[in-house]
Design an enzyme around this catalytic site. Sequence first.
Site, short mmCIF file in Angstrom:
data_model
loop_
_atom_site.label_atom_id
_atom_site.label_comp_id
_atom_site.label_asym_id
_atom_site.label_seq_id
_atom_site.Cartn_x
_atom_site.Cartn_y
_atom_site.Cartn_z
N ASP A 129 0.72 -1.19 0.03
CA ASP A 129 -0.08 -0.12 0.10
C ASP A 129 0.82 1.30 -0.06
OD1 ASP A 129 -2.23 -1.75 0.24
OD2 ASP A 129 -3.03 -1.05 2.02
N MET A 130 0.40 2.38 -0.54
CA MET A 130 1.24 3.43 -0.48
C MET A 130 0.52 4.30 0.61
SD MET A 130 3.88 4.66 -1.93
CE MET A 130 4.31 4.02 -3.65
N ARG A 177 -2.30 -1.04 -8.21
CA ARG A 177 -3.53 -0.38 -7.92
C ARG A 177 -3.43 0.93 -8.28
NH1 ARG A 177 -4.28 -0.66 -1.77
NH2 ARG A 177 -4.41 -2.99 -2.01
N THR A 219 -11.61 2.41 -6.51
CA THR A 219 -12.57 3.77 -6.43
C THR A 219 -14.18 3.39 -5.99
OG1 THR A 219 -13.13 5.57 -7.39
CG2 THR A 219 -13.14 3.97 -8.79
C1 LIG Z 1 -9.42 -0.68 -2.62
C2 LIG Z 1 -8.75 0.49 -2.22
C3 LIG Z 1 -7.55 0.77 -1.95
C4 LIG Z 1 -6.85 1.89 -1.28
N1 LIG Z 1 -5.47 1.96 -1.33
C5 LIG Z 1 -5.00 3.13 -1.09
C6 LIG Z 1 -3.62 3.32 -0.91
O1 LIG Z 1 -2.87 2.15 -0.81
N2 LIG Z 1 -3.01 4.63 -0.67
C7 LIG Z 1 -3.81 5.59 -0.72
O2 LIG Z 1 -3.53 6.84 -0.67
N3 LIG Z 1 -5.21 5.57 -0.82
C8 LIG Z 1 -5.69 4.36 -0.94
N4 LIG Z 1 -6.91 4.21 -1.15
C9 LIG Z 1 -7.99 5.39 -0.89
C10 LIG Z 1 -8.20 6.31 -2.21
O3 LIG Z 1 -7.04 7.01 -2.34
C11 LIG Z 1 -9.32 7.52 -2.06
O4 LIG Z 1 -8.90 8.26 -0.91
C12 LIG Z 1 -10.75 6.91 -1.59
O5 LIG Z 1 -10.85 5.56 -2.56
C13 LIG Z 1 -11.81 7.83 -2.08
O6 LIG Z 1 -11.64 8.17 -3.34
P1 LIG Z 1 -12.93 7.40 -4.27
O7 LIG Z 1 -11.87 7.24 -5.64
O8 LIG Z 1 -13.52 6.13 -3.77
O9 LIG Z 1 -13.70 8.62 -4.73
P2 LIG Z 1 -14.41 9.89 -3.91
O10 LIG Z 1 -13.70 11.17 -4.64
O11 LIG Z 1 -14.44 9.79 -2.24
O12 LIG Z 1 -15.94 9.98 -4.23
C14 LIG Z 1 -16.56 10.40 -5.54
C15 LIG Z 1 -17.83 10.40 -5.82
O13 LIG Z 1 -18.08 8.73 -5.55
C16 LIG Z 1 -19.29 8.63 -4.75
N5 LIG Z 1 -18.97 8.05 -3.61
C17 LIG Z 1 -17.90 7.80 -2.82
N6 LIG Z 1 -18.15 7.04 -1.60
C18 LIG Z 1 -19.21 6.69 -1.74
C19 LIG Z 1 -20.12 5.79 -0.69
N7 LIG Z 1 -19.38 5.44 0.24
N8 LIG Z 1 -21.47 5.61 -1.11
C20 LIG Z 1 -21.91 6.55 -2.14
N9 LIG Z 1 -21.43 7.10 -2.91
C21 LIG Z 1 -20.04 7.21 -2.78
C22 LIG Z 1 -19.74 10.01 -4.55
O14 LIG Z 1 -20.67 10.58 -5.50
C23 LIG Z 1 -18.56 10.75 -4.55
O15 LIG Z 1 -18.79 12.24 -4.73
C24 LIG Z 1 -7.67 3.06 -1.54
C25 LIG Z 1 -9.19 2.88 -1.87
C26 LIG Z 1 -9.75 1.82 -2.13
C27 LIG Z 1 -11.01 1.68 -2.59
#
Ligand SMILES: Cc1cc2nc3c(=O)[nH]c(=O)nc-3n(C[C@H](O)[C@H](O)[C@H](O)COP(=O)(O)OP(=O)(O)OC[C@H]3O[C@@H](n4cnc5c(N)ncnc54)[C@H](O)[C@@H]3O)c2cc1C
Length: 327
Positions: A129-130, A177, A219
């Site tokens: 993970d980063m 990822r 995402t």
């Molecule tokens: C499997 C996984 C592994 C990850 N690993 C890392 C890592 O190693 N390092 C790191 O820095 N980050 C990691 N992340 C976190 C990532 O960087 C984001 O901070 C996080 O996923 C939030 O961004 P998003 O792309 O989900 O969308 P966001 O920008 O949070 O949301 C975009 C839109 O999606 C919809 N939405 C989002 N969440 C929901 C919800 N719960 N219910 C309904 N609608 C919703 C809404 O319309 C929102 O406006 C990981 C995320 C995932 C899913």
Amino acid sequence: MLKDLFMGLSQNQFLNHAAKKYGLKMGAQSVVAGTNIPEVIKSIKELNAQGISCTVDNLGEFIFNEEEATAAKEQILKVIEAIHQNQANAHISIKPTQVGLDIDYTFCLNNIREIVEKASLNDMFVNLDMEDFKHLELTFQLLDDLSMEYNNIGTVIQAYFHKAMDFLEKYKNYRLRLVKGAYKESEEIAYQDKKDIDANFIKLIEWHLLNGKFTSIATHDHRIIDYVKEFVKSHNIPNDQFEFQMLYGFRKELQQQLAWEGYNFCTYVPFGHDWYGYFMRRLAERPQNLNLVAKQVFNKKTNTIIGVAAGAFLLGRMTKSNKKKRK
Ligand SMILES: Cc1cc2nc3c(=O)[nH]c(=O)nc-3n(C[C@H](O)[C@H](O)[C@H](O)COP(=O)(O)OP(=O)(O)OC[C@H]3O[C@@H](n4cnc5c(N)ncnc54)[C@H](O)[C@@H]3O)c2cc1C
């Protein structure tokens, strides 16, 4: 403001230790799959039954002593064993700081080597993970060093970094990822605006799907998922070249639907006692997530902890800004 508040809280070591005492009673259980190995295996098996694979994260933050890092490594080795014994469809995600990156590089490398070795013997992938920018270079270094011996490892590229495309090009031959990025980074190195981050995220996804090895698109953003579905169709990219990933407990129906539609889907399954920092980062990126867990989380004890912490955090900010004004 709320984002800053929860990010501030996520890094508060005192609260981290205090929260551990309360186990998962504070409600984090809707986004954390248990505190021990039998519980996490049960959760994985339930997801597997729906056609969903898993990546397992033994939660851990703020590990600055060798004893704790070694214990974390031992626990991860046990998780690999349990996945194998139970014939579960799962692999491992590790945060390098949990196994010693803040202590000593070689110590951390040796810990991860043991994990990757055991995973390799069980034909299992390990994702590094980063974390925040401070650890980025060393995490890539771990990948470089370990990939001289193993090919069952990969990492994460965070789209908020200005240099994300450079990282992607350099590591295109790894299973990667792709994420937007979860930590608070400065504007000198990272996009701050959601529109810029989203645009870069799409650029990276397209590029890796066309030029790279296997892509995990991590995402919860349905707009991006819909875009990717169209993109792979129009570019004849087969389903076995990529997967979607989401975090355990979030958008469960969408997770099931994507698996049902025939896409590879992998749920990131965190477990363990050290859930606090992880949970606060989820609240930072989407304060509406509070709704998801509100009923369970906001009992009297939690209200007190978060209330006191929020007060302390805001007071800290006010004091800082008053000092600045005085200057
Ligand atoms: C499997 C996984 C592994 C990850 N690993 C890392 C890592 O190693 N390092 C790191 O820095 N980050 C990691 N992340 C976190 C990532 O960087 C984001 O901070 C996080 O996923 C939030 O961004 P998003 O792309 O989900 O969308 P966001 O920008 O949070 O949301 C975009 C839109 O999606 C919809 N939405 C989002 N969440 C929901 C919800 N719960 N219910 C309904 N609608 C919703 C809404 O319309 C929102 O406006 C990981 C995320 C995932 C899913």
